[in-house]
Design an enzyme around this catalytic site. Structure first.
Site, PDB file in Angstrom:
ATOM      1  N   GLU A  41     -11.141   5.838  -5.146  1.00 28.58           N
ATOM      2  CA  GLU A  41     -11.493   5.952  -3.701  1.00 28.58           C
ATOM      3  C   GLU A  41     -10.530   5.681  -3.134  1.00 28.58           C
ATOM      4  O   GLU A  41     -10.697   6.579  -2.003  1.00 28.58           O
ATOM      5  CB  GLU A  41     -11.791   4.056  -4.151  1.00 28.58           C
ATOM      6  CG  GLU A  41     -13.120   3.870  -4.433  1.00 28.58           C
ATOM      7  CD  GLU A  41     -14.678   4.202  -3.879  1.00 28.58           C
ATOM      8  OE1 GLU A  41     -14.064   4.728  -2.742  1.00 28.58           O
ATOM      9  OE2 GLU A  41     -15.287   4.467  -4.171  1.00 28.58           O
ATOM     10  N   TYR A 124     -11.554  -1.066   3.229  1.00 29.34           N
ATOM     11  CA  TYR A 124     -12.861  -0.108   2.558  1.00 29.34           C
ATOM     12  C   TYR A 124     -12.203  -0.526   1.114  1.00 29.34           C
ATOM     13  O   TYR A 124     -12.942   0.016   0.369  1.00 29.34           O
ATOM     14  CB  TYR A 124     -11.990   0.960   3.497  1.00 29.34           C
ATOM     15  CG  TYR A 124     -13.373   2.589   2.061  1.00 29.34           C
ATOM     16  CD1 TYR A 124     -14.527   2.514   2.539  1.00 29.34           C
ATOM     17  CD2 TYR A 124     -12.246   3.375   1.461  1.00 29.34           C
ATOM     18  CE1 TYR A 124     -15.039   3.124   1.592  1.00 29.34           C
ATOM     19  CE2 TYR A 124     -12.722   4.096   0.247  1.00 29.34           C
ATOM     20  CZ  TYR A 124     -14.156   4.033   0.482  1.00 29.34           C
ATOM     21  OH  TYR A 124     -15.064   4.918  -0.401  1.00 29.34           O
ATOM     22  N   ASP A 142     -17.437   3.730   5.710  1.00 31.12           N
ATOM     23  CA  ASP A 142     -16.244   4.859   5.751  1.00 31.12           C
ATOM     24  C   ASP A 142     -16.862   5.206   7.332  1.00 31.12           C
ATOM     25  O   ASP A 142     -18.176   5.237   7.366  1.00 31.12           O
ATOM     26  CB  ASP A 142     -15.969   5.207   5.020  1.00 31.12           C
ATOM     27  CG  ASP A 142     -17.632   6.070   4.022  1.00 31.12           C
ATOM     28  OD1 ASP A 142     -18.596   5.672   4.757  1.00 31.12           O
ATOM     29  OD2 ASP A 142     -17.433   6.506   2.854  1.00 31.12           O
TER      30      ASP A 142
END
Ligand code: SF4
Length: 360
Positions: A41, A124, A142
């Protein structure tokens, strides 16, 4: 606009079914550990999946466990990140791994706020890792998610506006399938990447077409809204390849800030009206204390960063005199050209490095 309850249920069902049959096989989806999901990520922020895959595989081979990462030096980590950009991500991941190993028994925290407190972990990353690795109900937002939601519900909040994240987070949270938050989050991002793409969304194959307001109104081209960005400035830079006894001079940038900790060829901004080769001589003197003489123009490199672009003129320079005394960089080395690949460099330097040749 808040979707009606039946639309919400229908979207969740259709999306999860579509994801089950259409998700891409990606290395971090293949039984990755919470640490592996975290690494993926971090790399995926601002970077496309196909770019990330080889970096991720190599990184996980080198640092398979959070203890390996925490115990490693920063420089080889930056080397393995070389070309991926946004190097603060690597520095923060290294710092965070150290904290997890020292203070959290080496376990990625399952508590959202504890995880959020780590360097480089924002909403996020925290939402993605907590939902995918631990099944916690946190919605991710996102660029892909914002675009899909804007089109699904005709949301008029510009996606690049300061408070957009808050607005889209509320909508995403309302839509989240809390029993399968990891799959749902990934499904929404995957739909944005594969079907509801920035240009020409493929609405005819979209599993959400029946619930999509912009499709229903024939307005898919109008969403998402964006505030027009100002033109990015272009900086003119002059850089010197100083050759001495078969070696070239490289300097290391400060650890914080843009490209922090990377090595580069010394140089700096060309002032208004200044000839670039003279700017190179001046910058070398100011930054390293040595006197050089431009010998030949090597090339011009154009490179874009997030908020500005550079035009970089690269010169071969003869070393004339002086000891290196650094003003700005934190280290320097005289390196053989064939050994340059051992150091992490910014992409703009990598663009001209294959052209560098030894003195005759
Ligand atoms: Fe995007 Fe079209 Fe699907 Fe709407 S129908 S979510 S615009 S791909």
């Amino acid at each position: 606009m808040t979707p009606a309850a039946d639309a919400t249920i229908s979207i969740r069902k259709s999306l999860l079914r579509w994801y089950r049959f259409n998700q891409r096989a990606l290395p971090w989806r293949d039984n990755a550990s919470p640490y592996g999901i975290w690494v993926s990520e971090v790399m995926l922020q601002q970077t496309q999946v196909k770019t990330v895959i080889p970096y991720y595989l190599k990184f996980m081979e080198t640092y398979p466990d959070i203890h390996d990462l925490a115990g490693a030096d920063l420089e080889p980590i930056l080397k393995s990140w070389e070309g991926l950009g946004y190097y603060a991500r690597a520095r923060n991941l290294h710092k965070a791994a150290g904290i997890v190993v020292r203070e959290m028994e080496g376990k990625v925290p399952k508590d959202f706020n504890q995880f959020l407190s780590l360097p480089g972990v924002g909403d996020y990353i925290a939402s993605a890792v907590q939902s995918i690795a631990f099944g916690r109900a946190h919605a991710v937002v996102d660029g892909n998610v914002k675009r899909v939601l804007a089109r699904l519900f005709c949301l008029e909040t510009p996606v690049n506006q300061g408070n957009a994240h808050k607005t889209f987070k509320a909508v995403a949270t309302n839509l989240l399938e809390t029993r399968k938050p990891g799959s749902f989050n990934q499904a929404l991002m995957e739909l944005g990447a594969l079907v509801c793409t920035p240009r020409s969304p493929d609405c005819t194959t979209c599993p959400l077409a029946g619930d999509c307001m912009s499709f229903d109104r024939g307005q898919t081209d109008e969403f998402p809204f964006r505030i027009k960005k100002k033109k990015v400035p272009v900086h003119h830079i002059a850089v010197g390849i100083v050759r001495k006894n078969g070696r070239v001079l490289i300097t290391r940038r400060k650890l914080d800030g843009l490209l922090g900790g990377l090595w580069e060829f010394p140089g700096g901004k060309v002032e208004n009206g200044e000839p670039p080769d003279q700017a190179c001589v001046r910058e070398l003197r100011e930054e390293t204390g040595i006197k050089v003489e431009p010998q030949a123009f090597l090339t011009r490199i154009n490179h874009a960063y997030t908020h500005f672009k550079i035009e970089m003129d690269v010169f071969y320079c003869n070393y004339i005199s002086g000891q290196v005394t650094l003003n700005g960089p934190i280290d320097h080395k005289w390196v053989k050209i064939k050994k340059l690949h051992q150091y992490p460099f910014p992409r703009a330097n990598l663009k001209f490095m294959p052209l560098i040749v030894d003195e005759n």
